[in-house]
Design a protein around this motif. Structure first.
Motif, PDB file in Angstrom:
ATOM      1  N   GLU A 106       0.859  -1.043  -0.092  1.00  0.00           N
ATOM      2  CA  GLU A 106      -0.012   0.091  -0.084  1.00  0.00           C
ATOM      3  C   GLU A 106       0.779   1.211   0.063  1.00  0.00           C
ATOM      4  OE1 GLU A 106      -3.514   2.142  -0.428  1.00  0.00           O
ATOM      5  OE2 GLU A 106      -3.144  -0.149  -0.625  1.00  0.00           O
ATOM      6  N   ARG A 110       0.648   4.307  -2.961  1.00  0.00           N
ATOM      7  CA  ARG A 110       0.315   5.576  -2.492  1.00  0.00           C
ATOM      8  C   ARG A 110       1.699   6.454  -2.814  1.00  0.00           C
ATOM      9  NH1 ARG A 110      -4.129   6.427   0.779  1.00  0.00           N
ATOM     10  NH2 ARG A 110      -5.380   4.411   0.920  1.00  0.00           N
ATOM     11  N   TYR A 111       2.767   5.975  -2.559  1.00  0.00           N
ATOM     12  CA  TYR A 111       4.037   6.892  -2.710  1.00  0.00           C
ATOM     13  C   TYR A 111       5.027   6.298  -3.466  1.00  0.00           C
ATOM     14  CZ  TYR A 111       1.638   8.459   1.557  1.00  0.00           C
ATOM     15  OH  TYR A 111       0.729   8.670   2.363  1.00  0.00           O
ATOM     16  N   VAL A 126      -4.305   3.695   6.986  1.00  0.00           N
ATOM     17  CA  VAL A 126      -5.437   4.221   5.993  1.00  0.00           C
ATOM     18  C   VAL A 126      -6.764   4.724   6.504  1.00  0.00           C
ATOM     19  CG1 VAL A 126      -6.308   3.447   3.925  1.00  0.00           C
ATOM     20  CG2 VAL A 126      -3.858   2.455   4.397  1.00  0.00           C
ATOM     21  N   ASP A 128      -9.214   6.307   4.370  1.00  0.00           N
ATOM     22  CA  ASP A 128      -9.947   6.998   3.041  1.00  0.00           C
ATOM     23  C   ASP A 128     -11.394   7.243   3.224  1.00  0.00           C
ATOM     24  OD1 ASP A 128      -7.236   6.887   1.875  1.00  0.00           O
ATOM     25  OD2 ASP A 128      -7.728   4.812   1.040  1.00  0.00           O
TER      26      ASP A 128
END
Length: 188
Positions: A106, A110-111, A126, A128
């Motif tokens: 993850e 994301r990065y 997380v 969201d």
């Protein structure tokens, strides 16, 4: 001739599918990462080659349906920030607490341009979904937190929980639709 033979196999399959869908509730509960073995303790270190279970893989007891009520979240242990404590209620912001390979995947998703290939301290929270959920709490709710200086586990009750609104990650245990335990998650 039995009833099963009269309705045929297709009707039985459709009935089973209908019951399965009904058991899932109204879709308001969201899965969370499984809880660590012990609350208010350091998060387990990710083990090489072993992946954390996917959200919802943990067995949860369905909340009994109460006429005229709506299930807010399934029974089980949930990572969340507590955003409000009212008269006999608690409002939570449900999150996913990822560790191990799931946290790494993850993080990289994301990065992708980050020099770090893993999340700091090997966990990722997380959040969201902005939805807040309000649940009833049991009388005499046990709330345990970490004493900052010594890392000892301390019972603070609902009054101590109010002092930590919104910025402390907790594991909430829900049984029969009510919050029955609150334990702080250690975060380095």
């Amino acid at each position: 001739m039995t009833l099963q033979r009269k309705v045929g196999p297709a009707a039985i399959v459709l009935t089973a599918m209908s019951l399965s869908v009904a058991a899932c509730g109204n879709g308001t509960a969201e899965p969370a990462a499984p809880a660590p073995a012990v609350s208010a303790e350091p998060a387990p270190a990710p083990s090489a080659g072993k992946e954390s279970p996917a959200p919802g893989e943990e067995t949860r007891t369905p909340t009994p349906s109460v006429p005229g009520s709506r299930r807010v979240i399934a029974d089980g242990r949930w990572p969340a920030y507590v955003t409000a404590v009212g008269d006999g209620t608690l409002t939570m912001d449900l999150v996913e607490f990822l560790t191990g390979d799931r946290a790494i995947r993850e993080w990289q998703k994301r990065y992708p341009d980050s020099e770090d290939r893993t999340p700091p301290n090997d966990y990722l929270i997380v959040n969201d979904n902005p939805r807040k959920r309000t649940l009833p709490i049991i009388s005499g709710l046990s709330v345990k937190v970490l004493d900052g200086g010594s890392a000892a586990v301390v019972e603070v009750g609902v009054a101590g929980l109010k002092e930590r609104l919104g910025h402390t990650l907790f594991w909430l245990t829900v049984k029969k639709g009510k919050v029955v335990l609150v334990r702080q998650q250690f975060l380095p």
